[in-house]
Design a protein around this motif. Sequence first.
Motif, PDB file in Angstrom:
ATOM      1  N   THR A 132      -3.910 -12.567 -19.173  1.00 21.22           N
ATOM      2  CA  THR A 132      -2.791 -13.133 -19.925  1.00 21.22           C
ATOM      3  C   THR A 132      -1.625 -12.164 -20.066  1.00 21.22           C
ATOM      4  O   THR A 132      -0.557 -12.532 -20.562  1.00 21.22           O
TER       5      THR A 132
ATOM      6  N   GLU B 149      -1.629  -9.485 -21.966  1.00 26.78           N
ATOM      7  CA  GLU B 149      -1.598  -8.991 -23.341  1.00 26.78           C
ATOM      8  C   GLU B 149      -2.375  -7.678 -23.427  1.00 26.78           C
ATOM      9  O   GLU B 149      -3.198  -7.379 -22.580  1.00 26.78           O
TER      10      GLU B 149
ATOM     11  N   TRP C 127      -3.706 -14.411 -28.250  1.00 24.44           N
ATOM     12  CA  TRP C 127      -4.235 -15.616 -27.614  1.00 24.44           C
ATOM     13  C   TRP C 127      -5.096 -16.400 -28.608  1.00 24.44           C
ATOM     14  O   TRP C 127      -4.971 -17.622 -28.719  1.00 24.44           O
TER      15      TRP C 127
ATOM     16  N   TYR D 179       1.456 -19.837 -25.058  1.00 22.16           N
ATOM     17  CA  TYR D 179       0.047 -20.225 -25.040  1.00 22.16           C
ATOM     18  C   TYR D 179      -0.269 -21.084 -23.813  1.00 22.16           C
ATOM     19  O   TYR D 179      -1.298 -20.888 -23.160  1.00 22.16           O
TER      20      TYR D 179
ATOM     21  N   MET E 297      -0.424 -18.748 -20.871  1.00 22.17           N
ATOM     22  CA  MET E 297      -1.678 -17.979 -20.913  1.00 22.17           C
ATOM     23  C   MET E 297      -2.840 -18.831 -20.405  1.00 22.17           C
ATOM     24  O   MET E 297      -3.640 -18.377 -19.580  1.00 22.17           O
TER      25      MET E 297
ATOM     26  N   THR F 292      -2.663 -19.450 -16.665  1.00 21.04           N
ATOM     27  CA  THR F 292      -3.055 -18.237 -15.950  1.00 21.04           C
ATOM     28  C   THR F 292      -4.572 -18.056 -15.976  1.00 21.04           C
ATOM     29  O   THR F 292      -5.176 -17.693 -14.965  1.00 21.04           O
TER      30      THR F 292
END
Length: 148
Positions: A30, A32, A38, A103, A106, A109
């Motif tokens: 993601t 992050e 998330w 979101y 994410m 992905t």
Amino acid sequence: MDDDSTALVELARSVRRASQELDRAIATCTGEHSVGRWHVLSAVADGAGRSMTQLTEATLLAGASLTRLIDGMISDNLVHRRVDEADRRRVLVFPTRRGLLAYQVMNRTLAESGLDAFGADRSRMTRTLDAFVDRLHDTRGAAAIPAK
């Protein structure tokens, strides 16, 4: 250390390692640093708003760490806080439009990476882990030794 203790140490290490590796894979996928954002976005994505207590349960983060995470997400315009209309003492966290888009990206992905397959349709692994946690709660609450 006896064989049962050694097996328990190995089990605890394996479960922790699996959790850390899954978190690392999700975070990497993601983009992050951690999976916290998330998890928060997942919890608030329905737009109903979640209290900090509910977000603690969703993220497994302690109070101060969760507050810092939410503050950072507010700074990045991913979520916003609003006083609960039903209980003015409580603050709810809601997603922003930008948060919902982040979101969605994410999740797209994660789907493209294939990681989402691990949780698809409440997989066997998920059910097994849930049963494991339930058994731990039962034995801890009863302070009993599980039957062999």
